[in-house]
Design a protein around this motif. Structure first.
Motif, PDB file in Angstrom:
ATOM      1  N   HIS A 195       5.828 119.052  68.367  1.00 35.78           N
ATOM      2  CA  HIS A 195       5.787 120.479  68.664  1.00 35.78           C
ATOM      3  C   HIS A 195       7.101 121.049  68.135  1.00 35.78           C
ATOM      4  CE1 HIS A 195       6.111 124.099  71.250  1.00 35.78           C
ATOM      5  NE2 HIS A 195       4.791 124.055  71.323  1.00 35.78           N
ATOM      6  N   LYS A 196       7.157 122.335  67.919  1.00 29.65           N
ATOM      7  CA  LYS A 196       8.417 122.911  67.435  1.00 29.65           C
ATOM      8  C   LYS A 196       9.564 122.679  68.407  1.00 29.65           C
ATOM      9  CE  LYS A 196       7.652 127.573  69.314  1.00 29.65           C
ATOM     10  NZ  LYS A 196       7.549 129.021  68.984  1.00 29.65           N
ATOM     11  N   ARG A 214      -5.472 124.711  69.927  1.00 27.11           N
ATOM     12  CA  ARG A 214      -4.143 124.712  69.329  1.00 27.11           C
ATOM     13  C   ARG A 214      -3.145 123.793  70.018  1.00 27.11           C
ATOM     14  NH1 ARG A 214      -2.638 131.061  68.095  1.00 27.11           N
ATOM     15  NH2 ARG A 214      -4.200 131.426  66.453  1.00 27.11           N
ATOM     16  N   LEU A 215      -3.432 123.411  71.253  1.00 19.35           N
ATOM     17  CA  LEU A 215      -2.409 122.756  72.075  1.00 19.35           C
ATOM     18  C   LEU A 215      -2.997 121.619  72.899  1.00 19.35           C
ATOM     19  CD1 LEU A 215       0.659 123.367  72.514  1.00 19.35           C
ATOM     20  CD2 LEU A 215      -0.006 124.535  74.620  1.00 19.35           C
ATOM     21  N   GLU A 217      -1.555 118.299  75.768  1.00 16.67           N
ATOM     22  CA  GLU A 217      -0.484 117.932  76.690  1.00 16.67           C
ATOM     23  C   GLU A 217      -0.327 116.419  76.716  1.00 16.67           C
ATOM     24  OE1 GLU A 217       0.448 119.790  80.879  1.00 16.67           O
ATOM     25  OE2 GLU A 217      -0.986 118.139  81.108  1.00 16.67           O
ATOM     26  N   ASP A 228       4.268 119.413  75.388  1.00 17.17           N
ATOM     27  CA  ASP A 228       3.221 119.974  74.547  1.00 17.17           C
ATOM     28  C   ASP A 228       3.151 119.276  73.184  1.00 17.17           C
ATOM     29  OD1 ASP A 228       2.623 121.841  76.500  1.00 17.17           O
ATOM     30  OD2 ASP A 228       3.997 123.345  75.679  1.00 17.17           O
ATOM     31  N   SER A 230       1.404 120.408  69.508  1.00 16.91           N
ATOM     32  CA  SER A 230       0.680 121.456  68.799  1.00 16.91           C
ATOM     33  C   SER A 230      -0.214 120.853  67.724  1.00 16.91           C
ATOM     34  CB  SER A 230       1.661 122.455  68.166  1.00 16.91           C
ATOM     35  OG  SER A 230       2.460 121.815  67.191  1.00 16.91           O
ATOM     36  N   LYS A 231      -1.205 121.626  67.311  1.00 16.38           N
ATOM     37  CA  LYS A 231      -2.173 121.177  66.310  1.00 16.38           C
ATOM     38  C   LYS A 231      -1.495 120.795  65.003  1.00 16.38           C
ATOM     39  CE  LYS A 231      -6.511 122.587  64.131  1.00 16.38           C
ATOM     40  NZ  LYS A 231      -7.514 123.684  63.984  1.00 16.38           N
ATOM     41  N   GLN A 234      -0.372 117.220  65.499  1.00 21.26           N
ATOM     42  CA  GLN A 234      -1.326 116.340  66.174  1.00 21.26           C
ATOM     43  C   GLN A 234      -1.796 115.194  65.276  1.00 21.26           C
ATOM     44  OE1 GLN A 234      -4.608 118.426  67.988  1.00 21.26           O
ATOM     45  NE2 GLN A 234      -5.877 116.607  68.089  1.00 21.26           N
TER      46      GLN A 234
END
Length: 259
Positions: A195-196, A214-215, A217, A228, A230-231, A234
């Motif tokens: 994730h960023k 999009r997300l 966990e 998180d 993110s796509k 992923q």
């Protein structure tokens, strides 16, 4: 624990080597039938000794040795070549910096003697080296330097100008450190951005729960905190998880075959 990777396409020979080394203390045996499979295993495990059959399907043992030597982690790792034909050992020593060479057919006693000598060399080498330098990551905080084993790191999170590293037992707070700096400090194939704002130790992921398209966990066995994914990242995380599962499955299958 000494980890030995045996790269041999013959089941009978793998079984023979396994039986010959079954009495060795504190030794973990890994098996690969091809050079390609060996390259995967050496990324996931820390190999202390390579036993390479020269005549492998596809990429041969000498080509595999060249790949091993081009990997910084294994520039000086012990290699024993096993071959069914006569090749000048001195050439192998010069080109691939191997530490021993054995030609088939050989007796079990000769094989055991070779392995015992190499393991003794490994033990002496480990006694001379500091395990802290090889196994720990150093994080600089405001007041001290904290050393953490890579396998203890769960994830890192950045928020504004502060970065936190969550381990199995502690939360380490770093100031004015970018997430990419932490990733480079850890310097491990399986510690990647998810994730960023997060980087994760893929080996420590316990479960993935999809929140929306999009997300997702990520959760961990040793922490109640979740992060998180993110796509965007992923695919990379799932590819590393798949590689881990595949290698562990193959390792278990080969162990079952040899019982």
């Amino acid at each position: 624990m000494t980890t030995i990777l045996i790269v041999e396409d013959s089941f009978q020979d793998r079984k023979l080597y396994s039986e010959a080394m079954s009495s060795l203390f504190q030794v973990e045996l890994l098996y690969a039938e091809s050079a390609e499979e060996a390259l995967k295993l050496m990324k996931i495990h820390k190999i202390d000794l390579f036993l390479l059959d020269v005549e492998l399907p596809g990429m041969d043992g000498f080509s595999l040795a060249a790949r091993i030597r081009n990997t910084a982690q294994y520039e000086l790792t012990l290699i024993l070549f096993i071959t069914g034909y006569s090749k000048n050992p001195l050439e192998a020593f010069r080109q691939y910096h191997c530490y021993d060479f054995i030609v088939k057919p050989f007796s079990i006693e000769e094989f055991k003697e070779k392995i015992a000598g190499l393991i003794e060399k490994l033990h002496r080498k480990k006694e001379r080296e500091s395990p802290i330098i090889r196994k720990l990551v150093a994080f600089e905080t405001e007041g001290e330097t904290i050393f953490v084993p890579i396998e203890e790191i769960l994830f890192a999170q950045v928020s504004r100008s502060r970065c936190e590293v969550q381990t199995k037992t502690h939360l380490i707070s770093l100031k004015k450190v970018a997430l990419q700096d932490v990733i480079e400090t850890v310097n491990d194939t399986f510690f990647v951005r998810c994730h960023k704002s997060f980087a994760v130790n893929v080996k420590q992921i316990a479960s993935i729960r999809r929140i929306n398209y999009r997300l997702s966990e990520l959760s961990f066995e040793h922490s109640e905190r979740k992060i998180d994914m993110s796509k965007l990242y992923q695919g990379n995380v799932e590819e590393l998880l798949s590689e881990l599962n595949q290698v562990e499955g193959e390792k278990q299958e080969k162990s079952n075959e040899l019982v």
